[in-house]
Design a protein around this motif. Sequence first.
Motif, short mmCIF file in Angstrom:
data_model
loop_
_atom_site.label_atom_id
_atom_site.label_comp_id
_atom_site.label_asym_id
_atom_site.label_seq_id
_atom_site.Cartn_x
_atom_site.Cartn_y
_atom_site.Cartn_z
N SER A 271 0.83 -1.20 0.00
CA SER A 271 0.00 0.00 0.00
C SER A 271 0.87 1.25 0.00
N GLN A 272 1.90 1.23 0.83
CA GLN A 272 2.76 2.40 0.90
C GLN A 272 3.44 2.67 -0.44
N ARG A 273 3.94 1.61 -1.06
CA ARG A 273 4.66 1.78 -2.31
C ARG A 273 3.71 2.23 -3.43
N LEU A 274 2.51 1.67 -3.44
CA LEU A 274 1.55 2.06 -4.48
C LEU A 274 1.19 3.54 -4.36
N ARG A 275 0.98 3.99 -3.12
CA ARG A 275 0.64 5.40 -2.96
C ARG A 275 1.83 6.31 -3.30
N GLU A 276 3.03 5.79 -3.03
CA GLU A 276 4.23 6.53 -3.45
C GLU A 276 4.29 6.67 -4.97
N ILE A 277 3.98 5.58 -5.64
CA ILE A 277 4.02 5.60 -7.11
C ILE A 277 3.01 6.61 -7.64
N ILE A 278 1.81 6.57 -7.07
CA ILE A 278 0.77 7.50 -7.51
C ILE A 278 1.22 8.95 -7.27
#
Length: 1079
Positions: free
Chosen positions: A1014-1021
């Motif tokens: 979740s953290q990485r996905l939100r970082e990517i976004i």
Amino acid sequence: LSGSARGPPPVSTNQAYSQYAQGDIQNGPPPMDHSMAQPPVCQPYSHGAMNLSGPHPSYPQQYGVQPSMQQMTNQMSGMQVGSGPLTSAGPGYAPPPSSEPPISAAYSAAAPPSYTQAPHPVSGAPSQPPPPSEPAAPQPYYDGPPPSQQQPFPSSAPPPSQPFPSSSPYSGPPPSSQPRAPAVSRQQSFPPGPPPPVQQTFPNSAPPPVSQALYSGPPPSSQPGPFPPTFASPAQYPAAQPPSQPGPPHFHSGPPPQCMQGGYPTQQNGAFGQPRGPQPGYAGPQYPGQQNYGAGPAPTPAPTQKRLDPDSIPSPIQVIEDDRANKSSEPFTTGVKGQTPPLVTTNFQVKDQGNASPRFVRCTAYNIPCTADMAKQSQVPLAAVIKPLAMLPPDETRPYVVDHGEAGPIRCNRCKAYMCPYMQFIEGGRRFQCGFCSCVTDVPPHYFQHLDHTGKRVDCCDRPELSLGSYEFVATVDYCKNNKLPQPPSFIFFIDVSYNAVKSGMVNIVCQELKTLLDYLPRENPEADSVVRVGFVTYNKVLHFYNVKSSLAQPQMMVVSDVSDMFLPLLDGFLVNVNDSRVVIESLLDQIPEMFADTRETETVFGPVIQAGLEALKAADCAGKLFLFHSSLPIAEAPGKLKNREDKKLVGTDKEKSLIQPQSGFYSNLSKECVAQGCCVDLFLFPNQYVDVATLGVVPVSTGGSVYKYTYFQAEMDRERFLNDLRRDVQKPMGFDAVMRVRTSTGIRATDFFGSFFMSNTTDVELAGLDCDKTVTVEFRHDDKLSEDTGALMQCAVLYTSCSGQRRLRVHNMAVNCCSQLADLYRNCETDTIINFFSKYAYRSLLNTPTKTVRDTLVNQCAQILACYRKNCASPSSAGQLILPECMKLLPVYLNCVLKSDVLQPGADVSVDDRAYLRQLLSCMDVSESHVFFYPRLLPLVKLDGGSLPMAVRNSEERLSKGGVYLLETGLYLFLWVGANAQQELLSNIFGTPTFSQIDPNMTSLPELDNPFSQRLREIIDSFRSQRSRYMKLMVVKQEDKAELIFKHFLCEDKSASGGASYVDFLCHMHKEIRQLLS
Ligand SMILES: [Zn+2]
């Protein structure tokens, strides 16, 4: 703000020339390592020729139904499509060519200057945490009709409380609850409002944080991701060869290069040498136990027709990945003339060694034909996409400021080109010969310097203007309007307070936000306050000016109800310094929403609003920017009044062009006045129905401004996107009152220009405002023969007023090679830039040409480009083979995306305003933005570990797995597509629920879950958002939901709902066109 706008405002100290001293040119931290963990296998599409000798599907319209993968495989049998091991010379294949001469040595003479320089200060400012972002609810795909549950007004009819329909403006007394103002202005004191709130600033911010470089600082982003794209080359793929360089300029080997024997010319940089696994039908990562599902439609009714295997045709993903693998590990140095830069999708560092960085200038071709005949034969457009004030990543040096003293910059006596690396010093350094026009000019005594034994000035490497591609000059008073140094610019905010604007929540949001945003006005000196002054106006069918002088206890309102001849009712106290008048301004911003909370006024004016801003800037004798927050078609009686002329029945007819032409000449004339004053207009639209973007956008588009559109705006859902756009727009580095001139060496000249500007003659591009996101595209044509020896030169000079009121000249130089062999042209093209140019050309042509003609012209020109290559550069082969130049092998797929775009082939859900909006938007896009706009980025969300991004997959439904979740970036929107059988673990990690049915499709931000995925996905976004000039709203799309249609619209390799061809079908069509041209 999770995007780019918050954080350090774009302010900086001037880089004085004295900083350009000793040291290392490369300094600052290395780019952040976001290496991609690339799968060790690549997609084995057929690089070579494709044999399409079988019958072809008839093209126009009936592209056939997209067959499933299995069907394609069946239909392929018996077809000669190039395949097999990459090293074999099977049909359409050639071994990796060895005919490319070694080239790096040929340029040793042109070695980069070895000057050194003091360490460049890299933004030392602390980054600012974003304010808490508001959760937002979903929004319709660009401004189409909203889902019914979100729509505040069941129809576009006026609100029920409105007694007089807005369409009948003269029926009785004005429905306004405002006290009727007299025809002249009058002064009105505010009732004592609530006590003004204490000074409000961003969280944790005392003085606004600053970075030290105006244009090269980090983007004002608070998120830790790198800038720009987070792509990096995978560490396990060190470049097998030095960065690609073009052949020496004199290389023309008579017969067509052998390397093209099998179809494609050189595959550069050892791409063929990379391991490629046997992965036919690569379809992105597979989820265990999940089958890819096909496109669904029924099998084609003509099963005898042979079809291409999508995996056998050139893949955008493969080209992007190859470039990334080969070109991101070494810096791109600009010292070599005619070198094609890495693709915009590759993360690379640039070292300026005498030509402008590709971040400032990208060309369609870096080796241009010597003669007009050759150019005409090839049909390859010769153009440059120029982004003069582009922001640079933190590890690159922003252009130095050079001061040549009271006499101003040294220039050629005849053509007025500015001093640059292409000037040749002669006669012991006493004179110089112009590289553009060959005229010889005396060197002024104060600029004299001796030459070394090679004829170079001994101070060459210490002077940016003699050794770099991009730099700035301090302009003297001679470069100023009326020979007077400019005043600092002003920002004026115009807030529509009519019924719809208030009801939507816009008025409240704008007023709240301005209270903090005013602390982030652009500035150059981080130690000082911004010198930009501000003013405030509200309006519906009348205008309310506000006196916010610091000595007042309360703001004062001046109403002008005679809008037929707009004048400024007050001078003193209208444009003020924010810090001086902070208390009064905050009081005003608190009171505006209350004052108009109960308004019944639905009508608005528009022309008088811009006129008022123009008058205010004239009175203050300064340039500036108007921010208009506007909701509706301006039907109130006033100059620039518009009527509703939306008529979708015209779409597809010869009268279609009238829909995108402005309704009247009023706004065009107003634009001229605005440009003369340096008055740039930014328009934020909040429409619930047709507002005629084609006409309202005329002034923004002609003044270097921007149009933002938030259809069916609702505070709770759209707040985040709007505020992020507004913050970025207010803070971004920009110049005012700008004039751009492009000079060229003898033989070519700039003939056409595309972008947001105004031209009163054929050479000067006038921009009331020019911000860091705007590009100007320039087309060149021959007017004489060019020489292979000298190549061709271009110098783009932009004269502008900085946000602190300093007059400057920014200069970008670019040299390209010239060739007498077509093969050299076809080896050094950049398809992404060609597509950027073609799309701008086509979109502009719509103003005067039927859409079908525009589309046909595009297809024909591209067919000619490819036919010319086939005829002149490729070795003889059967007519059934489609042979594409290596660097243009994606031209068909990208061209098809342009043809299918909503502007050139609108679906039923695309409104007339949407089309006008997108058309205007594209006109000033850079190559990176147009690339993702036409071919969106589709990422499978599998393993998101480390700093890597998963490898993208092609934009086709066949590449989606029901068991997966995908992120799609279009440049304007982000979609999160959730497969119906998505793994429970995946769903839990992203949404906090393992159940597909429990996912709320209306969410616009992901829950902040405490797991690495979740953290990485939100970082990517967040990092994706920070890379784009507009905030991309996130939309969650569940498979088989209604909203999936919107998502599928962007799967641009598939047949589109509006009739656009699939990639496979279009490629067959192109091949047919090429064969016709050749026969
Ligand atoms: Zn000259």
